[in-house]
Enzyme design. Structure first.
Site, PDB file in Angstrom:
ATOM      1  N   HIS A 140       0.842  -1.188   0.000  1.00 52.03           N
ATOM      2  CA  HIS A 140       0.000   0.000   0.000  1.00 52.03           C
ATOM      3  C   HIS A 140       0.876   1.236   0.000  1.00 52.03           C
ATOM      4  O   HIS A 140       1.778   1.367   0.829  1.00 52.03           O
ATOM      5  CB  HIS A 140      -0.907   0.032   1.240  1.00 52.03           C
ATOM      6  CG  HIS A 140      -1.723   1.291   1.295  1.00 52.03           C
ATOM      7  ND1 HIS A 140      -2.896   1.440   0.597  1.00 52.03           N
ATOM      8  CD2 HIS A 140      -1.502   2.465   1.933  1.00 52.03           C
ATOM      9  CE1 HIS A 140      -3.376   2.653   0.809  1.00 52.03           C
ATOM     10  NE2 HIS A 140      -2.549   3.299   1.616  1.00 52.03           N
TER      11      HIS A 140
ATOM     12  N   ASP B  26     -15.657   2.041   5.992  1.00 53.16           N
ATOM     13  CA  ASP B  26     -14.579   2.937   5.580  1.00 53.16           C
ATOM     14  C   ASP B  26     -15.024   3.863   4.454  1.00 53.16           C
ATOM     15  O   ASP B  26     -14.751   5.057   4.489  1.00 53.16           O
ATOM     16  CB  ASP B  26     -13.352   2.132   5.146  1.00 53.16           C
ATOM     17  CG  ASP B  26     -12.231   3.058   4.701  1.00 53.16           C
ATOM     18  OD1 ASP B  26     -11.706   3.782   5.571  1.00 53.16           O
ATOM     19  OD2 ASP B  26     -11.917   3.096   3.501  1.00 53.16           O
TER      20      ASP B  26
ATOM     21  N   ARG C 171     -15.619  12.223   6.159  1.00 50.63           N
ATOM     22  CA  ARG C 171     -14.416  12.944   6.592  1.00 50.63           C
ATOM     23  C   ARG C 171     -14.052  14.034   5.590  1.00 50.63           C
ATOM     24  O   ARG C 171     -13.621  15.126   5.963  1.00 50.63           O
ATOM     25  CB  ARG C 171     -13.243  11.971   6.755  1.00 50.63           C
ATOM     26  CG  ARG C 171     -13.339  11.129   8.028  1.00 50.63           C
ATOM     27  CD  ARG C 171     -12.387   9.955   7.998  1.00 50.63           C
ATOM     28  NE  ARG C 171     -11.007  10.384   7.849  1.00 50.63           N
ATOM     29  CZ  ARG C 171     -10.019   9.594   7.438  1.00 50.63           C
ATOM     30  NH1 ARG C 171     -10.255   8.330   7.109  1.00 50.63           N
ATOM     31  NH2 ARG C 171      -8.797  10.062   7.324  1.00 50.63           N
TER      32      ARG C 171
ATOM     33  N   SER D 198      -8.117   3.282   8.402  1.00 49.66           N
ATOM     34  CA  SER D 198      -8.714   3.167   7.068  1.00 49.66           C
ATOM     35  C   SER D 198      -7.852   2.283   6.168  1.00 49.66           C
ATOM     36  O   SER D 198      -8.345   1.346   5.532  1.00 49.66           O
ATOM     37  CB  SER D 198      -8.870   4.574   6.472  1.00 49.66           C
ATOM     38  OG  SER D 198      -9.186   4.511   5.108  1.00 49.66           O
TER      39      SER D 198
ATOM     40  N   LYS E  20      -8.664  -2.003   5.158  1.00 45.78           N
ATOM     41  CA  LYS E  20      -8.836  -2.491   3.783  1.00 45.78           C
ATOM     42  C   LYS E  20      -7.859  -3.616   3.464  1.00 45.78           C
ATOM     43  O   LYS E  20      -8.190  -4.578   2.780  1.00 45.78           O
ATOM     44  CB  LYS E  20      -8.692  -1.326   2.798  1.00 45.78           C
ATOM     45  CG  LYS E  20      -9.929  -0.434   2.817  1.00 45.78           C
ATOM     46  CD  LYS E  20      -9.838   0.721   1.852  1.00 45.78           C
ATOM     47  CE  LYS E  20      -8.953   1.809   2.423  1.00 45.78           C
ATOM     48  NZ  LYS E  20      -9.065   3.072   1.673  1.00 45.78           N
TER      49      LYS E  20
END
Lengths: 436, 436
Positions: free
Chosen positions: B82, B161, B168, B183, B187
């Site tokens: 990620h 999320d 947000r 978050s 995932k």
């Protein structure tokens, strides 16, 4: 200007400009800014606070979210009063006719009770026929005709406050001094008051539990008022025990009438005279507090205040005969005397617990949509500091049925604390702030 | 449990229990808790923070708000990667076939670009025919068949999320380390990863502008992963200037292909080898980083990685011939060379400004609903630290028309800073964290 940038600025602890505050508050009132953005902003305000300039801007943005009432045609300055809320607080019922009797017009918008605090409108509605939901035209016509009107806030007055208050209630942002102060002051300013007497309650049965926070809130509201040209006086008064002896709608109306007849509990009479004296001086009906007090005591003694009460009630459709025969008020079908369980000095009489007991009996609302039973409540027989023999009646419960009366009696006993040695009752008034 | 009490607890800075967090997050995902309560809660979390225990509970509450993908049937551990987002970051396009070539399955859910950061899915979609919206069945079937799949997150994966992120974005609560960390990690965990390599970007074009904050975010995400039994490595890499030279969707795919063919910009190749080496070790394809690196370099040199790329693209409906003929990718109709305005050392090449210029050309989205033009972007010719003669091409703008190309050229020049004396380019990788 974008709502999210205004939220971010407050989140970061930066002061907002009056333009930003007006954009946000008025945008929210119009529905252009959604609830979720207002909720995030309220939490940022709660945690970051606001400067005095921001709070004044917030107050005026709320004032200008709706209509502003012009009372200048009444020919005399209108002095409003506001109580931060308490248990047994029937002050408006006494003070409105009292100041009217010394020549001040009373044109007041008031509220309903929620939680353990009662509301003036609920109390007034226990008088048969009394109407408190008036159009703005009726409101103005009534005060012109009778000199007194006390009614519910119209939907067009400070709509931003109504919407923000409902949101604060469900987002844990009620207990914020900037938000409370601007909410109170915006309604007083939009309601057309020239001057305001704030009755800030302190203690177990008040929003402000300690004197320092109450003083802070009072000073802030005074500075808001002065910032926009209103004279404001704040009375810091005790709410550790209920005010007076009656708690419950019809019971409180009866106690207010007794007080207007020259009797009533000593603390209630003194408190009403203190608040009314400040109002009389601010409204120009007296040169100073001693002069005001003398005139007001005279209005009680002569029956002039009671006469004003009759005219007020009749002017809003109520039965004015209640002023002379309190049995015309709704009566509870079941009464239960609560005897003192021991000999001793009453060291505490928890106002919040007494208030919650009255709500349990049906005198108040746990939720906004709950109905009120005007008949029920608690008639206390004693106040803190008194030496009470065992078995002496401590209170009479006025209930819809025996079961709720029994429960209420237990709760009243639990709200009491006892001492062997004499105890000092809390003072009625802690301080009166006449300038900041 | 009541939502307003959970908001009040966080507002007062108290830690929430895992049960309270699950009640709130899952209640919000289901629609039982309204947006305005979630917004107030998010602001309280933003301003009050969360303990590590709360952040782990939040991550797992989000994971369990939807379906959790089970990849155990693939027979080998799935190592996910990620990136926290940057400009010119086409790492996944190189790393996915690279690690597949040394024996690791790649089953990755990825995102789209927003703001100045690009997104892997947008880049992949510039390949003719490429499908990135797959059902869960197609997703699993594709990885089983070809060993690689990169697709959009399904709606059933971590629905809390998606809903919280959208909220947000409009309530100024994006930049919160606990919310970002939970978050990302929710995932990855719901996506079935056994181990995760985090590519945490630092600098002007990254969410984390300084190394200390990036390290804090990285360590927190590592502790969340380890708290729920996932092995996590974090690479802290530079994002002061774009990664590689190409910025824009088709341009970045072409650069990734060039890198898979053994060429490509030095920094991109090094970065991809570093990330892939960590993945290979975590996945058990190599005993240590030097061994992994040797195998990965071999996969580039032999063409095995490029072959895996072809199979991947074909497996998702794309035209695999792009691997051999990049002119099959969409081409911009207008190109403009930007010459160096002076002789000197390139002292800054602001990644954020280059990213925003690419968005202006149409390569990215200012708002979620904006369409992407896959053809446009910026092909840089130089990197920070290089000594560039006056007039030498600095970049080529790929644009839809001359007007936007001219504007982009001006912005690229404005993103550059020059020095007379040699300047040190920022390091490519600041640190690799393998344990906390």
């Amino acid at each position: 200007m974008r709502a999210v940038e205004i939220i971010a600025k407050k989140r970061d602890g930066l002061p907002l400009t009056p333009e930003e505050i007006a954009f946000f508050v008025q945008g929210y009132a119009r529905g252009d800014i959604p609830d979720y953005q207002a909720a995030a902003w309220l939490m940022a305000v709660y945690l970051r606070g606001m400067t005095e300039e921001e709070i004044i801007a917030l107050t005026m943005a709320m004032v200008h979210s709706g209509e502003v009432i012009d009372l200048s045609a009444l020919g005399a300055p209108v002095v409003d009063k506001h109580s931060t809320g308490g248990v047994g607080d029937k002050t408006t019922l006494v003070v409105a006719p009292l100041v009217a009797a010394v020549g001040l017009p009373v044109a007041k918008m008031s509220g309903r009770g929620l939680g353990f605090s009662g509301g003036t409108l609920d109390k007034l509605e226990s008088i048969p026929g009394m109407r408190v939901s008036l159009s703005l035209e009726e409101f103005l016509e009534t005060v012109r005709r009778t000199g007194i009107v006390v009614a519910s806030q119209t939907a067009h007055l400070v709509p931003a406050d109504g919407k923000l208050y409902a949101l604060r209630d469900v987002t844990a942002t009620v207990e914020s001094i900037p938000l409370i102060a601007s909410s109170v002051m915006s309604k007083k300013i939009a309601g057309g008051a020239s001057a305001i007497v704030l009755d800030v309650k302190v203690g177990r049965g008040a929003f402000m539990a300690d004197l320092a926070s109450a003083r802070e809130l009072a000073r802030l509201m005074m500075r808001i008022g002065q910032g926009v040209g209103r004279r404001v006086v704040a009375v810091l008064s005790d709410m550790n025990q209920p005010l007076g002896l009656a708690v419950g709608n019809a019971l409180e109306v009866a106690e207010a009438i007794e007080t207007l007849r020259g009797g009533g509990p000593h603390d209630l009479r003194e408190h009403c005279l203190a608040v009314a004296s400040e109002m009389a001086v601010l409204g120009g009906a007296a040169n100073d507090v001693p002069e005001a007090r003398q005139a007001l005591e005279q209005a009680l003694a002569s029956g002039a205040a009671l006469e004003r009460f009759r005219a007020w009630i009749a002017g809003q459709g109520g039965d004015p005969r209640v002023a002379d025969d309190p049995t015309l008020l709704p009566q509870a079908p079941y009464r239960l005397v609560v005897p003192a369980p021991r000999e001793g000095y009453l060291a505490a009489l928890d106002a919040q617990e007494i208030g919650l007991t009255a709500v349990m009996l049906g005198a108040g609302r746990a939720r906004k949509e709950d109905a009120i039973d005007p008949r029920v409540g608690i008639a206390l027989m004693h106040k803190m500091g008194e030496d009470i023999p065992r078995g002496e009646p401590l209170a009479v419960i006025h209930a819809a049925d025996e079961a709720s009366a029994q429960m209420a009696a237990q709760r009243v006993l639990a709200a009491c604390q006892w001492a062997e040695a004499p105890v000092q009752a809390p003072p009625l008034i802690y301080d009166i702030l006449r300038g900041v």
